[in-house]
Design an enzyme around this catalytic site. Sequence first.
Site, PDB file in Angstrom:
ATOM      1  N   SER A 172      61.850  74.811  26.387  1.00  0.00           N
ATOM      2  CA  SER A 172      63.245  75.251  26.550  1.00  0.00           C
ATOM      3  C   SER A 172      64.060  74.103  27.131  1.00  0.00           C
ATOM      4  CB  SER A 172      63.310  76.422  27.529  1.00  0.00           C
ATOM      5  OG  SER A 172      63.013  75.973  28.840  1.00  0.00           O
ATOM      6  N   ASP A 173      65.358  74.062  26.811  1.00  0.00           N
ATOM      7  CA  ASP A 173      66.207  73.178  27.591  1.00  0.00           C
ATOM      8  C   ASP A 173      66.166  73.721  29.029  1.00  0.00           C
ATOM      9  OD1 ASP A 173      67.875  71.266  28.547  1.00  0.00           O
ATOM     10  OD2 ASP A 173      69.461  71.556  27.065  1.00  0.00           O
ATOM     11  N   TRP A 174      66.498  72.865  29.977  1.00  0.00           N
ATOM     12  CA  TRP A 174      66.249  73.192  31.388  1.00  0.00           C
ATOM     13  C   TRP A 174      67.064  74.415  31.841  1.00  0.00           C
ATOM     14  CZ3 TRP A 174      63.096  70.210  29.481  1.00  0.00           C
ATOM     15  CH2 TRP A 174      62.151  69.483  30.206  1.00  0.00           C
TER      16      TRP A 174
END
Length: 750
Positions: free
Chosen positions: A230-232
Amino acid sequence: MKRRLNKIISSMTLEEKVSLCSGVGAWNTIALPAHEIPSIMLTDGPHGLRKQMGAQDHMGMNQSVPATCFPTAAGLACSWNRDLVERVGVALGEECQAEGVQILLGPGTNIKRSPLCGRNFEYFSEDPYLSSELTAKHIKGVQSQGVGASLKHFAVNNQETRRFNLNVVLDERTLREIYLASFEGAIKQAQPWTVMAAYNKINGEYCSENQTLLNDILREEWGFEGFVVSDWGAVSERDVALSAGMDLEMPGSNGVGSEKILNAINNGDLSEETLDSAVERILTVIFKAQENIKHQAAYDPDAHHRLAREAAAESMVLLKNEDQILPLRKQGKIALIGAFTKNPRYQGAGSSRVNPTKLDNPYLEITQKAKEAQFKYAKGYSLETDQINVDLILEAQKVAKESEVAIIFVGLPEKYDAEGVDRKHLELPNNQNLLIEAVAEVQKNIVIVILNGSAVEMPWLNKAKGILEAYLGGQAMAGAIADILFGDKNPSGKLAETFPMKLSHTPSYINFPGESDKVEYREGVFVGYRHYDKVEIEPLFPFGYGLSYTTYEYSDLSFNHKEISDSQEVIVTLKVKNMGNRAGKEIVQLYVRDNESSVIRPVKELKGFEKIELDPGEEKLVTFTVGKRAFAYYNVDLMDWYVETGEFEILIGKSSREIILKDTIVVNSTVELKKKYTLDSTLGDIKTHPIAVPFISNLLAGMGLDDSSNGGPFGMDKDSLLNSIKLRNFESQRTMPKDMLNELLKGLNE
Ligand code: BGC
């Protein structure tokens, strides 16, 4: 490997498996020593390493270890040089090995939908073909060093405004042809170890929870083998995300995500097999990374600095060179104006911020290169404010007046090219625009150097003789600028994005950044030059444009076939000759135009490019291999790429607006489109169907019309007439028995 993994997975507890799907701290996966599973480190990217040793954050605020800052993607893309991008990737991979990093968070391959996007500096292009070709090379370079790349941000992440909860609404063709195509080509060619799911939603569903995007398209259709991260902070419902194919949540969520997975498995809402598949994909990459660790790895910072300089020089675009003002003589009186001359902007702000191993300075590089020249410096504007400072402007005028030529450094201060915010306009700060106008009052020989992450308006265009677009060229940019200004390097970059005359000309002007938490991509596939071509707007500088200190002549275009099927390829060749007395590199571009199409298509699309190096007077043969995808559009009914039989033009250009050679080829489709006919179909829809032909001729004859007549109501031509009659009309007007009509429909649909 598979057996080893199965053995490990079957010996892990449910909790251990779940814990592997979530990060520890900002940058690591969990280590499970009982199973000999090491932790791996993932850090930014994309154009340099940002490995934090102390306080961790994903916004680029806290310090990181020194690393080479290469030109950002916006500039690097203008090199159109696949090999160069790959070499930069190799260097990044070496630095990862030396720093004990296993995954580099990059490259970013999102399409530049609007020049306003604050993160455009991290992306390659407005064109998916150019973007995917360069992205693939970046990944190959990094991964050749036994380090994984993380291709981001998947997908349709084209603005920063409300980036965490934005819903992007777009149609399937636009999604496939523009936004996904940039990822697709890169994934198929380079197989990144990981792909990063973006923050936003697509048509109502978060990317990180999007089964169609992650499992169906990315894995099933494109054959992606790695894991999705996932993006952060991009995960909302962790269990839904896991079942959609989102394997690793980064960073950890203090156990919240893991709890959701465990509950869903215990309730029977999520199967343990789904979890096992995610664990298998994560472990495959972890062990691959572990096997490839080079324990004594080191890199040569000087060699990487030299590569950064070479890359910067090839990325810069010479936009204007009136009276051949460039290259400059290394003599005479030269004014150096602008705060950026001594304090340059060379990278963007946010998670990609690199702590450079060293930083070249334009003032020093220029003055050292031209030792015999006499330089005078004036600051011209302040970097802290956009306010005009009259004293600084007067000083700049004085210095310019006393010189034979003025080099003015302008550009976008940090707040303009930053992650998390979009620009509101395309102007340079007012104090810089005014400075140029003021200097132009006293000096005719003006050379502008622009440092920026994306297109800007140039109201002073006619006042400058020379304009060099240097983008955010990394730590060695200054030396590269000096090399080009004084002719030690011949510029060879061409724009990877259109520079518009003004913001209101841009394709997404009306719908950027959208309303509330929704943005609709109503311009459809008409992004970048596809828009300017179609609506016939003259850009400030077109896609693919860039000057050189020499000139090139194109000739002898030829195809090995003039007619092919969509399962064949055509080999296109031409000759390019360097007509000047300097060596140089030319970027030859191949565009395809569909001469007639039943769907709405761009005027032309980039489908090939080559960069070649030529000595003075030298001529080379350039070859392109062009296949199905170059002629196809994404057919939403077929759910596949489809070539409509007919004539296509192959256009060879120096830019998207300077087509030099062209010729026609016929491409025949091998796929038969099955149309579905109903009572709402018109006679126009069925007119070419074999069983309808006699029926329609009889009908027209009965109305006293033949093929050539325009004798319908109001002088309507035959086609308009046929299109205005639905099959249902025969039923309602009782002109055809129901049985006969059903028979006709059956025959049409067989
Ligand atoms: C950015 C990513 C970056 C990550 C880690 C996010 O906010 O969107 O591009 O890789 O942070 O720093």
